[in-house]
Structure formats: structure tokens, C-alpha cells
Design a protein around this motif. Structure first.
Motif, PDB file in Angstrom:
ATOM      1  N   ILE A  81     -23.035 -16.080   9.385  1.00 14.70           N
ATOM      2  CA  ILE A  81     -23.609 -17.050  10.312  1.00 14.70           C
ATOM      3  C   ILE A  81     -23.975 -18.328   9.563  1.00 14.70           C
ATOM      4  O   ILE A  81     -24.545 -18.264   8.472  1.00 14.70           O
ATOM      5  N   CYS A  82     -23.663 -19.464  10.154  1.00 14.39           N
ATOM      6  CA  CYS A  82     -24.035 -20.727   9.522  1.00 14.39           C
ATOM      7  C   CYS A  82     -25.527 -20.974   9.705  1.00 14.39           C
ATOM      8  O   CYS A  82     -26.165 -20.378  10.571  1.00 14.39           O
ATOM      9  N   LEU A  83     -26.058 -21.847   8.878  1.00 14.64           N
ATOM     10  CA  LEU A  83     -27.500 -22.086   8.892  1.00 14.64           C
ATOM     11  C   LEU A  83     -27.985 -22.655  10.218  1.00 14.64           C
ATOM     12  O   LEU A  83     -29.143 -22.502  10.589  1.00 14.64           O
ATOM     13  N   ASN A  84     -27.081 -23.315  10.890  1.00  8.72           N
ATOM     14  CA  ASN A  84     -27.429 -23.877  12.188  1.00  8.72           C
ATOM     15  C   ASN A  84     -27.601 -22.766  13.223  1.00  8.72           C
ATOM     16  O   ASN A  84     -28.561 -22.748  13.988  1.00  8.72           O
ATOM     17  N   CYS A  85     -26.655 -21.855  13.233  1.00 10.40           N
ATOM     18  CA  CYS A  85     -26.689 -20.770  14.209  1.00 10.40           C
ATOM     19  C   CYS A  85     -27.791 -19.766  13.915  1.00 10.40           C
ATOM     20  O   CYS A  85     -28.295 -19.123  14.832  1.00 10.40           O
ATOM     21  N   ILE A  86     -28.141 -19.627  12.655  1.00  9.51           N
ATOM     22  CA  ILE A  86     -29.141 -18.617  12.311  1.00  9.51           C
ATOM     23  C   ILE A  86     -30.462 -18.920  13.010  1.00  9.51           C
ATOM     24  O   ILE A  86     -31.198 -18.019  13.409  1.00  9.51           O
ATOM     25  N   GLN A 118     -16.262 -19.033   7.554  1.00 11.53           N
ATOM     26  CA  GLN A 118     -16.387 -19.541   8.910  1.00 11.53           C
ATOM     27  C   GLN A 118     -17.505 -18.808   9.636  1.00 11.53           C
ATOM     28  O   GLN A 118     -17.628 -17.589   9.513  1.00 11.53           O
ATOM     29  N   CYS A 119     -18.292 -19.546  10.384  1.00 15.46           N
ATOM     30  CA  CYS A 119     -19.388 -18.939  11.131  1.00 15.46           C
ATOM     31  C   CYS A 119     -18.840 -18.062  12.243  1.00 15.46           C
ATOM     32  O   CYS A 119     -17.962 -18.478  13.004  1.00 15.46           O
ATOM     33  N   ASP A 120     -19.363 -16.844  12.323  1.00 20.59           N
ATOM     34  CA  ASP A 120     -18.922 -15.902  13.361  1.00 20.59           C
ATOM     35  C   ASP A 120     -19.354 -16.341  14.756  1.00 20.59           C
ATOM     36  O   ASP A 120     -18.837 -15.860  15.758  1.00 20.59           O
ATOM     37  N   LEU A 121     -20.312 -17.219  14.821  1.00 23.41           N
ATOM     38  CA  LEU A 121     -20.858 -17.598  16.109  1.00 23.41           C
ATOM     39  C   LEU A 121     -20.239 -18.883  16.660  1.00 23.41           C
ATOM     40  O   LEU A 121     -19.799 -18.935  17.796  1.00 23.41           O
ATOM     41  N   CYS A 122     -20.197 -19.934  15.848  1.00 23.81           N
ATOM     42  CA  CYS A 122     -19.738 -21.218  16.367  1.00 23.81           C
ATOM     43  C   CYS A 122     -18.393 -21.635  15.777  1.00 23.81           C
ATOM     44  O   CYS A 122     -17.802 -22.625  16.195  1.00 23.81           O
ATOM     45  N   GLY A 123     -17.945 -20.883  14.781  1.00 23.88           N
ATOM     46  CA  GLY A 123     -16.653 -21.209  14.190  1.00 23.88           C
ATOM     47  C   GLY A 123     -16.706 -22.319  13.158  1.00 23.88           C
ATOM     48  O   GLY A 123     -15.671 -22.784  12.683  1.00 23.88           O
ATOM     49  N   PHE A 124     -17.893 -22.737  12.808  1.00 25.31           N
ATOM     50  CA  PHE A 124     -18.090 -23.784  11.802  1.00 25.31           C
ATOM     51  C   PHE A 124     -17.449 -23.378  10.476  1.00 25.31           C
ATOM     52  O   PHE A 124     -17.612 -22.262  10.004  1.00 25.31           O
ATOM     53  N   HIS A 125     -16.705 -24.312   9.898  1.00 24.50           N
ATOM     54  CA  HIS A 125     -16.083 -24.052   8.607  1.00 24.50           C
ATOM     55  C   HIS A 125     -16.985 -24.590   7.505  1.00 24.50           C
ATOM     56  O   HIS A 125     -17.266 -25.788   7.460  1.00 24.50           O
TER      57      HIS A 125
END
Ligand SMILES: [Zn+2]
Ligand SMILES: [Zn+2]
Length: 127
Positions: free
Chosen positions: A103-108, A69-76
Motif C-alpha cells: 500500500i502506498c503512503l497515501n492509501c495507508i 505498485q500500490c494494491d489499492l490505487c495502482g500508484f507506481h
């Protein structure tokens, strides 16, 4: 029936043996004036040498587990490649847990372009 290796050695009786594996005959380097010049290693060792061994990242060696899970947006994430381990201070050497985030690729993209105020120890991010 002789094994392939034995047969190779027989056919290339003057061919040197690979110094890497001491098993296969050396690969041909080039031929000039009817003389064949060999490399010091066989084809097999020559090609495995070229392949870059995937190096274990430092954070992995430190025992940090990449989250799903992304630490920033919670994306699974569905695939592990959707999440990367981000080093907050930018140093790949600093593998302290407080320096690592999944971190997900979107948030990075966001993280790289704007300063994110990370809160230490928990998942909440203060904007
Ligand atoms: Zn070899
Ligand atoms: Zn995210």
C-alpha cells in the motif's frame, strides 16, 4: 612499527581487555581517587551494541515481496519507502499472502481510517 592495538595495550598495560571482542582495551568508565575504572567492553563494542540492528520484518522472512505498485490505487512508486506492507488483520505475525498488501503512503491513511473491503487474491478492491 607496532600496530595500533599493540600500542594501546602497551600504553594501558593494566587496562583490561574487552570481554566482547577480546581485542581492544576496555573503555574508561570513570576516574575516582586517581583510580581509573573501566567498563567491561571497549568503545567499539559499546557503540555497536547501542546501534539497533534493523530487524527483518516477518513478512520479508515469509518470502513476500513488496510491490512497486500500490494494491489499492495502482500508484507506481519511485522509491521503495513510498510503499509499505500492510497487514489486513492488523497482526504482524500473520504473514499469509492473503493478509499482506503493498500500500502506498497515501492509501495507508485511508486504510487506517476506514474499513476497506479487500478482495482476496487479486488487486481489485470493491468499494
Ligand atoms: Zn570490544
Ligand atoms: Zn495507493
Amino acid at each position: 612499527m607496532p600496530s595500533k592495538v599493540v600500542l594501546n595495550i602497551y600504553m594501558d598495560i593494566l587496562r583490561p581487555i574487552c570481554k566482547e571482542c577480546n581485542k581492544n582495551v576496555c573503555a574508561i568508565n570513570y576516574k575516582r581517587n586517581g583510580i581509573t575504572h573501566y567498563r567491561s567492553i571497549c568503545d567499539e563494542c559499546g557503540s555497536t551494541k547501542k546501534k539497533l540492528k534493523p530487524r527483518k520484518p516477518k513478512w520479508m522472512a515469509s518470502g513476500y515481496k513488496k510491490k512497486k505498485q500500490c494494491d489499492l490505487c495502482g500508484f507506481h512508486s519511485i522509491l521503495p519507502t513510498q510503499i509499505i506492507v500492510y497487514h489486513i488483520d492488523g497482526s504482524l505475525e500473520n504473514t499469509g499472502y492473503s493478509n499482506l498488501r503493498s500500500i502506498c503512503l497515501n492509501c495507508i491513511e485511508v486504510v487506517k481510517k476506514q474499513k476497506v473491503n479487500w478482495t482476496r487474491g487479486d488487486l481489485k478492491v470493491d468499494y
